[in-house]
Design an enzyme around this catalytic site. Structure first.
Site, PDB file in Angstrom:
ATOM      1  CD  GLU A 192       6.051   1.051  -5.054  1.00 50.52           C
ATOM      2  OE1 GLU A 192       5.250   1.922  -5.117  1.00 50.52           O
ATOM      3  OE2 GLU A 192       6.605   0.515  -4.183  1.00 50.52           O
ATOM      4  CE  LYS A 238       1.908   2.021   1.072  1.00 47.55           C
ATOM      5  NZ  LYS A 238       3.364   1.683   0.735  1.00 47.55           N
TER       6      LYS A 238
END
Length: 894
Positions: free
Chosen positions: A679, A696
């Site tokens: 990420e 997410k």
């Protein structure tokens, strides 16, 4: 339940400075208006000729306020002024709204909590009571406040809804002009709320104007979204729904759910120009959101002001004022700093002392030399071989490796590596002095010769880093032709605890690891994984290396370039003999199996029952409107005596390759970081484009291709995971919206599923163009910690998480990456990471808790995320490290 109390505002001082600025902003004084000023404006002027409208935007400590800010900036023609709900008293509001006539309308933002709680709503209730002739739009909490002020009851919604969509029906009032109505009309809105106005409690003063058209909730991918692949710029989806007016009228007659089942989504006052919407028109997934703001602008011009009066007002470009126009002593602790928007991040701590690098006599003038080796990567056996040979000796002490170990699907392209030794090299280690906001901290700077300097930083580490970067001068021609953004500079990590230097009020505990640790890297190797090219870069300070006649002695960095080139050429010649078997040896250090070493297994900080109770507490907070989403985490730890940290990292990068992986070793701190993060937190490139890529939604890979595809689709169409992702996308749009040019924040990729070796993840991309008067560190301050590790609203969510999590997150949830000397940066989110410190391995893991969360499933997801890092540590724990064997490879190449 009682709402958590937010930190007190900065101490108030004399408002003379703000008076000067606002008087200039509002142009001329006029007598206070009569209690009512509903003046009909002349109509018929072309929309493009409409004068700017100036909005006072009240921020209820929400993480979506700057999405509203961006929309209003585009629609109004001038940015609004943002003031938090406890920063102005009613006297301040009265002065600037009525006496100075600085604003044409007011927007009250969303926020956590309830309008019945004074600390949640601040001055907003007084504004709604007293400003009867000022157009006001309340969003979410602001909508509930409008109802509450006029006697309506605020109650729990039938279901807490966060990050999900509903179709709406409305009554055709002007706020919904040019917007269709009813089921299948295309008017779908994003909802973030747990509380609602009870419809039966509305007084005669209030009129219902919008309701849910159906009890069915929609996830984003179920909402019949249009084809957005051809558009890479959208604030909200309204511009993608151009429909003719006859279709609007037909949709308005659509049948909807019975009155008893409908949830109230909009109200207006019967005699005042006050409106409220329960949904979020500023969300990226709301349809016709911008049209609502355009309608409110037109309501303002028609209801509140005559066109001539609007045109008479002088409107400043907020945030465009020069520093020389501002008295920093008056503004540093006064709320009027918010009026500057673009300057607010600098004024609290670092206003005044920071000057341009050309004016800083203590600065550096850096020159860059570099050399490229075409198609050299494969000839040297890959980036692991290069790192191990050049920097792997002595257990890779004081080295870094920003490692794009996963380059599939163009996720990442470049890797950067380096070590100790250059004349400009230094290590900066920072510890907060305590865990409160504005506490400052202790900095230790160590140079390549081991000399140390210690100092106390009153302004904190990020302020120090900002000043360091501002002090550097450089020539852009030095790096022309380089296809990457890091050309030397600061490499290291920012710990989660540095949130107190951003927008958090405190930390729950002190971290055992430094709160920030960076190298200044003057020599580095860069690998282009796309082309296989290898680059050598070296920096030197022109000021310190030049004598009086202008001749420069560049022996140090020239020597490093020449010596490193020789090593690469020798590697090329010896390539067949340099294959590294990571399972048995690294750099000649031997490992043997043992059943008596590091037998202790990982201990999870909280038991399964405790973690599930914490998840339930999060759900209770969400149910009561305190948060939309909470990223709950925990830690697991294990003793790791006699473990080789670099060996562990090489195993981790093989088993869990990731685009934002990293290795850091700080020998003086007995600290190694083995990170396999997928990420990106935030990047700023040479074109001033900011990019965030939050993750997410995570699910394990399947055992067969068929099972794997089913799991991928399960994640893609999961309503819960889409809601999680959408909430964080809107949060990151907000964070970028604080520091980006109006209208530039957009989402080129929303809810893409990316597949890695062990998991599928749901990833979105948010971009915007940085405002020219802000620094790279300003951008980090506006967004740190990454919203995917906190939840939303961020400030309130961090407070709640600190009350639930019993130990500090430390490096986990922070960011690893670089700040280049030429003012670019790239930072990851520290997840899927092993931190080795003082003989102990720690791994953090967690997940986002939303209204749809199941506690048992959340516990299992936390374990899934920690599975690979813990497995690698366990494997390495079964090997005994023998440091006595000589490093034959280094001997051969040196």
């Amino acid at each position: 339940m009682a709402a958590l109390r937010l930190p007190a505002p900065p101490p108030r001082t004399s408002s003379r400075a703000s008076t000067r600025w606002l008087r200039s902003f509002s142009s001329r004084r006029r007598p206070p208006p009569s209690p009512r000023r509903r003046v009909s404006a002349r109509s018929g002027a072309p929309e493009g000729d409409a004068p700017p409208v100036r909005t006072l935007l009240i921020d209820n400590y929400d993480s979506y306020t700057y999405n509203v800010f961006q929309e209003l900036s585009v629609v109004n023609g001038v940015p609004p002024v943002v003031v938090r709900n406890d920063e102005w008293t009613w006297r301040d509001v009265y002065r600037w709204v009525y006496k100075e006539r600085a604003f044409d309308n007011i927007v009250i933002s969303p926020g956590p909590g309830s309008p019945a709680c004074p600390s949640d709503i601040g001055v907003c209730l007084r504004i709604l009571c007293e400003c009867g002739d000022i157009p006001i739009l309340g969003v979410c909490l602001g909508h509930q406040a409008l109802g509450f002020v006029h006697g309506a009851k605020i109650v729990h919604a039938p279901e807490a809804i966060h990050g999900r969509l509903s179709e709406l029906e409305h009554n055709g009032c002007y706020l919904f002009n040019h917007i269709p109505s009813g089921i299948n009309s295309g008017f779908k809105v994003v909802r973030y709320h747990s509380l609602v106005i009870e419809p039966d409690s509305l007084s005669e003063d209030l009129i219902s104007i919008a309701w849910t058209a159906s009890p069915k909730m929609l996830s984003f991918l179920e909402s019949d979204k249009p084809d957005i692949t051809s558009s890479n710029l959208w604030g909200s989806l309204d511009n993608l729904f151009i429909t003719n007016q006859s279709e609007f009228r037909e949709c308005g007659n659509n049948t909807s759910e019975p009155d008893g089942c409908r949830v109230l989504m909009g109200i207006m006052h019967s005699t005042r120009p006050h409106y409220g919407v329960q949904f979020h028109p500023e969300s990226v997934a709301t349809h016709y959101g911008r049209q609502i703001f355009q309608n409110f602008k037109k309501i303002t011009t028609e209801v509140g002001l005559q066109t001539q009066l609007l045109q008479e007002k002088k409107v400043h470009g907020i945030g465009k004022l020069e520093r020389s126009q501002i008295n920093s002593a008056d503004l540093r602790s006064f709320v009027a700093t918010d009026l500057l928007h673009a300057e607010r991040l600098k004024l609290w701590d670092s206003f005044g002392p920071c000057v341009l690098s050309k004016q800083n006599t203590g600065g550096k003038c850096l020159q860059l030399r570099w050399k490229k080796f075409d198609k050299f990567l494969n000839r040297l056996g890959g980036s692991e071989n290069i790192f191990s040979v050049l920097f792997g000796h002595k257990n890779a002490e004081d080295t870094f490796w920003l490692d794009s170990s996963s380059v599939d699907q163009n996720r990442a392209r470049f890797s950067f590596m380096g070590g100790k030794g250059g004349p400009l090299w230094k290590q900066m280690t920072f510890h907060l002095s305590n865990q409160r906001v504005n506490c400052g901290g202790n900095l230790t700077i160590r140079d390549a010769h081991g000399h140390t300097v210690r100092s106390f930083l009153k302004g904190g580490f990020l302020d120090f880093l900002d000043k360091e970067m501002q002090s550097i001068q450089y020539n852009e021609k030095d790096y022309e032709g380089l296809p990457f953004d890091f050309h030397g500079g600061f490499v290291g990590y920012i710990g989660y605890g540095l949130k107190v230097e951003c927008d958090a009020s405190s930390n729950n505990a002190k971290s055992s690891t430094p709160d920030a640790c960076f190298f200044f890297a003057d020599n580095l190797v860069v690998i282009d994984h796309n082309n296989g090219d290898v680059y050598l870069l070296s920096l030197h300070d022109e000021y310190s290396s030049c004598n009086g006649d202008g001749n420069c002695q560049n022996s140090a960095h020239s020597s490093w370039l020449a010596n490193t080139e020789k090593k690469l050429l020798r590697m090329d010649a010896m390539a067949p003999r340099l294959s590294i078997n990571g399972n048995s040896s690294i750099n000649g250090n031997s490992f043997t199996r043992s059943s008596n070493v590091n037998k202790q297994r990982f201990v999870i900080e909280k038991s399964k029952d405790e973690y599930i109770r914490d998840v339930q507490s999060c759900l209770d907070y969400i149910r009561d409107g305190e948060s939309y989403e909470l990223c709950l985490t925990t830690q697991m730890k294990k003793r790791t005596d006699y473990m080789n940290a670099l060996q562990l990292y090489l195993k981790l990068r093989k088993q869990n390759p990731a685009p934002y992986a990293a290795w850091l070793n700080f020998s003086s701190e007995n600290l190694s970081i083995c990170c396999s993060s997928p990420e990106r937190f935030l990047r700023l490139d040479q074109n001033a484009v900011l990019e965030a890529k939050p993750i997410k939604g995570t699910i394990a890979r399947g055992r067969t291709p068929e099972e794997d595809e089913c799991l991928r689709l399960q994640l893609k169409y999961s309503e819960k995971d889409q809601a999680e992702n959408l909430m964080i996308v809107d949060l990151l749009r907000n964070d970028l919206g604080k520091v980006c040019e109006a209208g530039s924040v957009h989402v080129p990729r929303l809810m893409d599923v990316e597949s890695y070796k062990t998991v599928h993840t749901m990833v979105s991309t948010i971009r915007g163009t940085k405002m020219s008067n802000l620094s790279p560190v300003d951008c980090v301050k506006a967004a740190f910690p990454g919203g995917s590790m906190t939840g939303a609203p961020k400030v309130r969510s961090m407070e709640i998480l600190d009350s639930l999590e019993t130990s500090p997150r430390g490096i986990y949830s922070g960011s690893i990456g670089f700040f280049s000397y030429n003012k670019t940066f790239d930072l990851n989110i520290v997840i899927r990471t092993v931190v080795l410190h003082d003989g102990e391995a720690s791994i953090g893991a967690g997940g986002a808790i939303v209204a749809l969360s199941d506690p048992e499933s959340e516990y299992n997801e936390m374990l899934l995320k920690a599975k690979t890092p813990t497995k690698v540590v366990e494997e390495c724990s079964q090997q005994v490290y023998n440091p006595d064997r000589s490093d034959s490879m280094q001997t051969t190449l040196s």
